[in-house]
Design an enzyme around this catalytic site. Structure first.
Site, short mmCIF file in Angstrom:
data_model
loop_
_atom_site.label_atom_id
_atom_site.label_comp_id
_atom_site.label_asym_id
_atom_site.label_seq_id
_atom_site.Cartn_x
_atom_site.Cartn_y
_atom_site.Cartn_z
N TYR A 101 -5.47 1.24 -3.79
CA TYR A 101 -6.68 1.11 -2.98
C TYR A 101 -7.89 1.24 -3.91
O TYR A 101 -7.96 2.18 -4.71
CB TYR A 101 -6.74 2.21 -1.91
N GLU A 185 -13.97 -3.17 -0.01
CA GLU A 185 -12.72 -2.51 -0.33
C GLU A 185 -11.59 -3.52 -0.47
O GLU A 185 -11.60 -4.58 0.15
CB GLU A 185 -12.36 -1.41 0.69
#
Ligand code: GDP
Ligand code: MN
Length: 377
Positions: A101, A185
């Site tokens: 991530y 993201e």
């Protein structure tokens, strides 16, 4: 405004972040043809502005073009957390070795950006942060310095990402800064079994204040991703927020609107929503606002609380009269007008003499009346 995954990945690619080949389609037939172009085996992904599509059945692997058509037919029209799937993206599948991530978000409290990174990607980052906070690195980024090579390496190291992730961190920062984003993201950022680093899923939220520079995203950026009335209001340039009570609230200026919410709550009622028509509101804005508030089925009574400054009360009254022409009023409307041109405004409403409209000269009195009427309904 949030972008769709396929738009986010377009930005990633423009800034040099590798993404799998993909196409976006709206029908099963088009899905089959696109799958053929992509080599047959594809991942079919619902395009909706919400996460957790995988869990909801909105991300599926199809073995060949015929299967892609069937899978697309299944996913198109699906409802994922209240979002209707109108498009699917077909992407070349990749063999995943690791999922990471990486993201940047504006940290309003700190007045800075925050890099968030984790070697445990794939799942929703909020879940990882809740269950294993030590697995999520949060590193402030000085907006002046930005993400240099040194900074990128530090972020990667803190999160336990491989050094090959550092260039992605630098490029993702450029997406944030150059594209007017408040949040970017990549989840997951993957390392494939053959050692490539690819962005498999992305989320980008653009700053609404930069809308004038971001017209390239067109109407899709405005697609509703919450309450349909909020979307309708946003399209009309109104600040409308849905709440869960029974009194609809319209006011001018954030301060007055907030105090109106408090006063209504103090009268034992709960606001159903609120709408700020802003300073300098025209009668057209008032008419639009009223029609948005009245379309909310939870609303039992409406309180219009206006203190005329730049906004003149007679313009507000004109707007109410105008709204009464186009919207059939079925709920009581309590109006408090004070300040600039209040007397003229009140006279306009008195002259209209609508049976469901009543005026109360003070804020407390008007709030009480609106609360009473909501309870009586
Ligand atoms: P989300 O559930 O909305 O976050 O959708 P994602 O695009 O992140 O997909 C969910 C999960 O599906 C990912 O974390 C991956 O594990 C998996 N996935 C997505 N694309 C591929 C792919 O090309 N190959 C493989 N093997 N898995 C994939
Ligand atoms: Mn994801």
């Amino acid at each position: 405004m949030d972008l769709y995954e396929h738009q986010a990945r377009q930005l990633f690619a423009e800034h040099g972040i590798a993404v799998p080949r993909a196409e976006v389609v709206e029908s099963a037939g088009a899905a089959e043809r696109a799958a053929l172009r992509l080599g047959g085996r594809v991942v079919v992904k619902a395009q909706v502005k919400t996460g957790g599509r995988g869990k909801a059945g909105g991300v599926k692997l199809a073995a060949d073009a015929a299967a892609a058509a069937l899978t697309a037919r299944q996913i198109l029209g699906m409802d994922i957390k209240g979002h209707l799937v109108r498009k699917v993206m077909l992407a070349e599948p990749v063999d995943i070795q690791d999922e990471f991530y990486v993201g940047y978000v504006l940290d309003r409290a700190a007045g800075a950006f925050l890099a968030i990174a984790s070697a445990e990607g794939g799942m929703e980052i909020e879940e990882v942060a809740a269950s294993r906070p030590e697995a999520v690195a949060r590193i402030p980024v000085d907006p002046e310095e930005g993400v240099t090579e040194g900074v990128a390496q530090r972020i990667a190291e803190a999160a336990g990402l491989p050094p090959e992730a550092a260039p992605v961190l630098i490029r993702l920062w450029r997406v944030l800064i150059r594209e007017d984003a408040l949040l970017v993201e990549v989840n997951p950022l993957v390392r494939t079994t053959d050692g490539r680093i690819l962005a498999l899923d992305g989320k980008v939220t653009l700053d609404d204040n930069a809308r004038f520079r971001q017209s390239r995203w067109g109407a899709e950026a405005d697609d509703p991703h919450g309450d349909p009335l909020e979307a309708d209001a946003a399209a009309r340039g109104l600040n409308y927020v849905k709440l869960d009570g029974e009194v609809g609230i319209i006011g001018n200026g954030a301060g007055l609107v907030m105090s109106t919410l408090d006063v209504v709550a103090g009268c034992g009622a709960r606001p159903a929503n609120f709408l700020d028509i802003g300073g300098g509101a025209s009668s057209g804005v008032m008419a639009d606002g009223l029609s948005v508030i009245l379309s909310d089925p939870d609303v039992k009574s409406v309180l219009v609380n206006v203190f005329g400054g730049i906004t003149a009360c007679d313009a507000v009254a004109d707007g109410i009269v105008q709204a009464l022409e186009s919207v059939r009023l079925t709920k009581p409307l309590v109006v408090r007008l004070d300040g600039n041109n209040a007397a003229r405004g009140r006279a306009i409403l008195d002259a209209r003499a609508h049976p469901l409209v009543q005026q109360v000269p003070t804020m407390d009195g008007a709030a009480h009346r609106a609360a009473q009427l909501a309870h009586a309904a």
